[in-house]
Every structure is written in structure tokens, then in C-alpha cells.
Design an enzyme around this catalytic site. Structure first.
Site, short mmCIF file in Angstrom:
data_model
loop_
_atom_site.label_atom_id
_atom_site.label_comp_id
_atom_site.label_asym_id
_atom_site.label_seq_id
_atom_site.Cartn_x
_atom_site.Cartn_y
_atom_site.Cartn_z
N LYS A 274 0.96 4.01 -3.10
CA LYS A 274 0.54 5.40 -2.93
C LYS A 274 1.69 6.37 -3.21
O LYS A 274 1.46 7.48 -3.71
CB LYS A 274 -0.02 5.62 -1.52
N TYR B 1 0.84 -1.20 0.00
CA TYR B 1 0.00 0.00 0.00
C TYR B 1 0.87 1.26 0.00
O TYR B 1 0.64 2.18 -0.78
CB TYR B 1 -0.91 -0.02 1.23
#
Length: 253
Positions: free
Chosen positions: A161, A157
Site C-alpha cells: 500500500k 500489505y
């Protein structure tokens, strides 16, 4: 000038719950017609009907699997056909796999990247192809504080991002000549139905004490940033990552 989006046509991904559902309603309240896109079409239909009833704006449900490029193309074409074009994109769909990095599998990694990074790019590309043929448009990608800082158990994650933030700058640089602005919002910890129990628990309260403003965010705390970046008030703003985190990123981890 006001933060209004009258006459604009918007696509919001990941709109069946959480940020996406909230963002779709926010745009409609600001005067935009909205396509709500996600896999759970039943929830989209209910929310779209509610938005239309409450705001008077057109709100339509559109099926979308962000990890499937053919689904993205179908979704964007359906949005253009239904709304008559597309001016705004909120690239919001995202997932997280919470697992120590030594235990992350190839499938875990690919799943997160396919949605958060690859999917976000191809949604932006599909929308930009229509925007470039018209009068331009505005794209807002939903990045994260964890694209700047890191967590011990969310490696894929965090990387996705960080990549999304850099992709925002690259696309802004390339697509400016088409009249397309590309920016991102980098939220800190915002309460949703998925994380509320954790944030209100003991570990969450310890984390909250690191935030200078001394509270977690609510979805509406992102509205000003979202509407600004999508509106004509930001006509000279592109490639910007707008952090909205209560000052959390100012503190040393």
C-alpha cells in the site's frame, strides 16, 4: 456544480464484495455506467442486475484476476466493448496475509504484491491506454492507512500500500499530459463483513479509542472523497493521497 458522473463509463475492480461492491453502486447512483470486475462472476452478475434495477444505469459483470496480466487486458477490452469506452477507474482489488514477518513465505509476499501493487499498475496501464486515445480520464487507487503507519503482522500489505501511494504520484506526474488524473484514497479502519467481528470486539474497541472522531468508518464515509476525485470538480487535482480515517493517522501509534 454537483458530484455527478453523468455520461461517464467506469471500471471497478474487486467489485464482488466489500468496498468494490459499494463503490460500484455509488458510481451508478451518481450517473455512471459501471463494469464490476472480480473473479467471482456469479456474485457480480447478481449485483450488476441489482444496480441496474435500482439506478437505471448500465452495470455489467466482467471476469478479472488482477494477478494475471492477460486477464486484465481481456477485462479492460471487454469493458470498452460493452460500455463504448472507459473514463473512470477505481483500482480497489486487494488482499492481505496476516502473519508475523518471520513466518511470511515467498508465496505470501508474491501473492499480496501481485494483487495490490503489480496488478493495480497493470489495470491502470490498460485503462490509461484507452483513456489516452480519447478525452482523458480519472483513476482512483484505494491505498490504506497502513501504507503510512504499520501493523506487526501485515508486512507485505503495508509495503504494497505504501508502494501504491507512491505509484499514484508517479503515474499522475507522467500521465497528466494525456489528460489522465491519478489520485488515491487512503482509508482508515472501515467496517466491512470481513473485519466487523474484530472491530466490534475488545481489541477493536481499544483501537477505536485512538481515533479522534471515536468511531470506525462505514463504506459510505468514503463516498464524498471518491466522487470528488472522479468528478470534474477535481479537474485540477492529481497526484493527491486523500486520507479518510477519522483522524486516526494524527495519533501517535
Amino acid at each position: 456544480m454537483e458530484l455527478r458522473l453523468d455520461g461517464k463509463r467506469a471500471l471497478v475492480t474487486g467489485a464482488s464484495s466489500g468496498f468494490g461492491q459499494h463503490f460500484a453502486r455509488t458510481l451508478a447512483m451518481a450517473g455512471a455506467d459501471v463494469a464490476l470486475a472480480a473473479r467471482r462472476i456469479d456474485r457480480l452478475e447478481t449485483e450488476a442486475a441489482s444496480i441496474t434495477q435500482d439506478t437505471g444505469q448500465r452495470a455489467i459483470p466482467v471476469a478479472l484476476d488482477v494477478a494475471d496480466v492477460s486477464s486484465i487486458e481481456t477485462c479492460v477490452s471487454a469493458t470498452v466493448d460493452a460500455l463504448g469506452g472507459i473514463d473512470l477507474l477505481v483500482n480497489n482489488a486487494g488482499i492481505v496475509v496476516t502473519k508475523p514477518s518471520l513466518k511470511q513465505t515467498e508465496a505470501d509476499w508474491d501473492q499480496v504484491m501481485d494483487v495490490n501493487l503489480k496488478g493495480a499498475f497493470f489495470v491502470a496501464q490498460a485503462c490509461a491506454q484507452h483513456m489516452a486515445d480519447g478525452s482523458g480520464g480519472a483513476i482512483v487507487n484505494i491505498a490504506s492507512l497502513l501504507g503510512e503507519r504499520v501493523s506487526k503482522t501485515e508486512i507485505s500489505y503495508c509495503v504494497s500500500k505504501a508502494g501504491l501511494a507512491h505509484m499514484t504520484k508517479a503515474l499522475a506526474y507522467e500521465w497528466a499530459k494525456h489528460g489522465i488524473r491519478v489520485n488515491a484514497i487512503s482509508p482508515g479502519y472501515v467496517k466491512t463483513d470481513l473485519n466487523r467481528a474484530f472491530l466490534e470486539g475488545e481489541m477493536g474497541q481499544t483501537m477505536m479509542r485512538q481515533i479522534p472522531i471515536r468511531r470506525f468508518g462505514e463504506p459510505e464515509d468514503l463516498d464524498g472523497a471518491l466522487l470528488y476525485l472522479l468528478s470534474d470538480l477535481a479537474a485540477w487535482t492529481t497526484g493527491h493521497i486523500l486520507t479518510v480515517d477519522g483522524g486516526h493517522s494524527l495519533a501517535t501509534p
